[in-house]
Design a protein around this motif. Structure first.
Motif, short mmCIF file in Angstrom:
data_model
loop_
_atom_site.label_atom_id
_atom_site.label_comp_id
_atom_site.label_asym_id
_atom_site.label_seq_id
_atom_site.Cartn_x
_atom_site.Cartn_y
_atom_site.Cartn_z
N GLY A 1 -15.93 29.47 71.23
CA GLY A 1 -15.16 30.60 71.75
C GLY A 1 -13.97 30.93 70.88
O GLY A 1 -13.65 32.10 70.66
N GLY A 2 -13.31 29.89 70.34
CA GLY A 2 -12.17 30.13 69.46
C GLY A 2 -12.58 30.83 68.18
O GLY A 2 -11.87 31.71 67.69
N CYS A 3 -13.75 30.45 67.64
CA CYS A 3 -14.24 31.11 66.42
C CYS A 3 -14.52 32.58 66.70
O CYS A 3 -14.20 33.45 65.87
N PHE A 4 -15.11 32.88 67.87
CA PHE A 4 -15.35 34.28 68.23
C PHE A 4 -14.04 35.05 68.31
O PHE A 4 -13.91 36.15 67.76
N LEU A 5 -13.04 34.42 68.95
CA LEU A 5 -11.75 35.11 69.11
C LEU A 5 -11.11 35.36 67.75
O LEU A 5 -10.61 36.47 67.46
N ILE A 6 -11.13 34.35 66.87
CA ILE A 6 -10.47 34.50 65.57
C ILE A 6 -11.17 35.57 64.74
O ILE A 6 -10.53 36.43 64.12
N SER A 7 -12.50 35.56 64.74
CA SER A 7 -13.21 36.52 63.89
C SER A 7 -13.02 37.94 64.38
O SER A 7 -12.80 38.87 63.58
N THR A 8 -13.08 38.15 65.71
CA THR A 8 -12.92 39.51 66.20
C THR A 8 -11.47 39.98 66.04
O THR A 8 -11.23 41.15 65.73
N CYS A 9 -10.50 39.07 66.22
CA CYS A 9 -9.10 39.46 65.99
C CYS A 9 -8.88 39.84 64.53
O CYS A 9 -8.10 40.74 64.22
N ASN A 10 -9.60 39.15 63.64
CA ASN A 10 -9.49 39.50 62.23
C ASN A 10 -10.02 40.90 61.97
O ASN A 10 -9.45 41.66 61.17
N ILE A 11 -11.11 41.27 62.65
CA ILE A 11 -11.65 42.63 62.51
C ILE A 11 -10.61 43.65 62.95
O ILE A 11 -10.35 44.65 62.26
N VAL A 12 -9.98 43.40 64.11
CA VAL A 12 -8.99 44.35 64.61
C VAL A 12 -7.80 44.43 63.66
O VAL A 12 -7.27 45.51 63.37
N TYR A 13 -7.39 43.26 63.14
CA TYR A 13 -6.25 43.25 62.22
C TYR A 13 -6.56 44.07 60.97
O TYR A 13 -5.72 44.84 60.49
N ASN A 14 -7.81 43.92 60.47
CA ASN A 14 -8.18 44.70 59.28
C ASN A 14 -8.22 46.19 59.60
O ASN A 14 -7.81 47.01 58.78
N ALA A 15 -8.76 46.54 60.78
CA ALA A 15 -8.84 47.96 61.13
C ALA A 15 -7.45 48.56 61.28
O ALA A 15 -7.27 49.76 61.11
N GLN A 16 -6.47 47.72 61.58
CA GLN A 16 -5.12 48.27 61.75
C GLN A 16 -4.35 48.28 60.44
O GLN A 16 -3.70 49.27 60.11
N ASN A 17 -4.43 47.20 59.67
CA ASN A 17 -3.55 47.07 58.51
C ASN A 17 -4.23 47.38 57.18
O ASN A 17 -3.57 47.84 56.26
N VAL A 18 -5.53 47.13 57.07
CA VAL A 18 -6.19 47.32 55.77
C VAL A 18 -6.82 48.70 55.69
O VAL A 18 -6.43 49.55 54.89
N SER A 19 -7.82 48.95 56.58
CA SER A 19 -8.47 50.27 56.53
C SER A 19 -7.71 51.30 57.35
O SER A 19 -7.94 52.50 57.20
N GLN A 20 -6.82 50.85 58.22
CA GLN A 20 -5.92 51.71 59.00
C GLN A 20 -6.67 52.74 59.83
O GLN A 20 -6.28 53.90 59.93
N GLU A 21 -7.79 52.31 60.42
CA GLU A 21 -8.55 53.23 61.26
C GLU A 21 -7.90 53.40 62.62
O GLU A 21 -8.01 54.47 63.22
N ILE A 22 -7.26 52.36 63.13
CA ILE A 22 -6.62 52.50 64.43
C ILE A 22 -5.11 52.47 64.31
O ILE A 22 -4.42 52.34 65.31
N ALA A 23 -4.59 52.58 63.10
CA ALA A 23 -3.14 52.52 62.94
C ALA A 23 -2.50 53.75 63.57
O ALA A 23 -2.93 54.88 63.35
N GLY A 24 -1.50 53.52 64.37
CA GLY A 24 -0.76 54.62 64.97
C GLY A 24 -1.43 55.25 66.17
O GLY A 24 -0.87 56.19 66.74
N LYS A 25 -2.62 54.77 66.57
CA LYS A 25 -3.27 55.36 67.74
C LYS A 25 -2.77 54.64 68.98
O LYS A 25 -2.72 53.41 69.03
N THR A 26 -2.41 55.41 69.97
CA THR A 26 -1.86 54.82 71.19
C THR A 26 -2.63 55.29 72.40
O THR A 26 -3.18 56.38 72.42
N ALA A 27 -2.67 54.43 73.40
CA ALA A 27 -3.24 54.81 74.69
C ALA A 27 -2.13 55.44 75.52
O ALA A 27 -1.04 54.90 75.62
N LEU A 28 -2.45 56.58 76.10
CA LEU A 28 -1.44 57.33 76.84
C LEU A 28 -1.19 56.66 78.19
O LEU A 28 -2.10 56.46 78.98
N LEU A 29 0.06 56.29 78.44
CA LEU A 29 0.40 55.65 79.70
C LEU A 29 1.10 56.65 80.61
O LEU A 29 1.81 57.53 80.14
N ASN A 30 0.87 56.48 81.90
CA ASN A 30 1.61 57.20 82.94
C ASN A 30 1.37 58.70 82.98
O ASN A 30 1.97 59.39 83.78
#
Lengths: 111, 175
Positions: B99-128
């Motif tokens: 389970g820890g390996c799954f968590l680390i690998s998927t968190c790495n994907i999200v980190y790359n999408a945010q900081n490297v390829s910047q596909e989700i950088a700056g996207k926010t979910a609208l609250l309220n």
């Protein structure tokens, strides 16, 4: 709220569910961990739905983009309810036959 | 840090801690009660995201119906004592590492999408804000575009009900 926080939260909940399915022996707890994983997915679907709505409503204030994501959550809940009723019936039948809910006893299907 | 962010972090921590307690509790009844706390926290998240219909349905269906069914089955079997046999510690360790390996690998994907390829950088979910989660809007889309899946889900419920009755029926012979 930035979307990556929701992704990390959902991943953490989903991983806890996976560890529960792998570690615990009690069939009911395994089943509850599956429910936990379904809920993590639901949370992520709602967060993505609001993310798409947030991007779309900047140009068009009347948009309904993202409604489908929340409807999918609704259908996931429907399927989960049906799944729970059948699964708990199977667990009850298993308890009636072997007087235990340990999943180790289920390693062979016959006898 | 405004009240919405404070609520977000509080509900996130509550959900994670309660989910861990579901795993760590020896008593199955305590696990069910902690899982109800998880569902309340997730419903709080839905309310923060202004998905009010889903928040209420989550409470009614999950915390209300499904968890009561779990409690009912646990008490029917008299499993409240810790009847779980001690398991091989290596198996527990292997499950946790997987389970820890799954968590680390998927968190790495999200980190790359945010900081490297910047596909989700700056996207926010609208609250309220936003009215797509309100019941009127959802109902219009559900009964205009998704009528056929809705009706099929009723057939699914019927078959699940019949299946549960057939499986749970007392067998007369050849057990």
């Amino acid at each position: 709220m930035p979307i990556q926080y929701y992704i990390y939260l959902s991943l953490a909940l989903f991983s806890i569910g996976i560890v529960g399915v792998l570690v615990r022996r009690n069939a009911i707890i395994v089943f509850m961990c599956i429910e936990l994983m379904l809920n993590a997915v639901n949370l992520l679907l709602v967060a993505f739905s609001k993310m798409h709505y947030n991007m779309a409503h900047l140009t068009n204030a009347e948009t309904t983009v993202g409604t489908e994501g929340q409807l999918f959550v609704f259908f996931i809940m429907v399927v989960a309810a049906a799944e729970v009723s059948v699964g708990l019936a199977i667990i009850v039948m298993m308890f009636r036959n072997i007087h235990s809910v340990d999943v180790n006893f289920l390693n062979r299907l016959k006898n | 840090m405004n009240i919405t962010q404070i609520l977000f972090w509080f509900l996130s921590v509550l959900a994670l801690v309660s989910a861990l307690m579901v795993l760590l509790s020896k008593n199955p009844v305590h696990s069910v009660l902690w899982l109800i706390v998880v569902f309340f926290a997730i419903s709080g998240h839905y309310i923060l995201l202004n998905a009010q219909f889903l928040a209420i349905v989550n409470l009614i269906v999950y915390a209300g119906a499904i968890m009561v069914l779990f409690l009912f089955v646990i008490m029917l079997m008299n499993l409240s004592a810790d009847t779980e046999p001690q398991k091989n510690v290596w198996m527990k360790l292997a499950g946790t590492i997987a389970g820890g390996c799954f968590l680390i690998s998927t968190c790495n994907i999200v980190y790359n999408a945010q900081n490297v390829s910047q596909e989700i950088a700056g996207k926010t979910a609208l609250l309220n804000q936003g009215n797509i989660g309100l019941i009127g809007n959802l109902g219009k889309v559900l009964f205009k575009d998704y009528v056929v899946p809705f009706e099929i889900s009723s057939v699914l419920f019927l078959s699940a009900m019949v299946g549960a009755v057939v499986i749970g029926k007392k067998e007369k012979s050849n057990v």
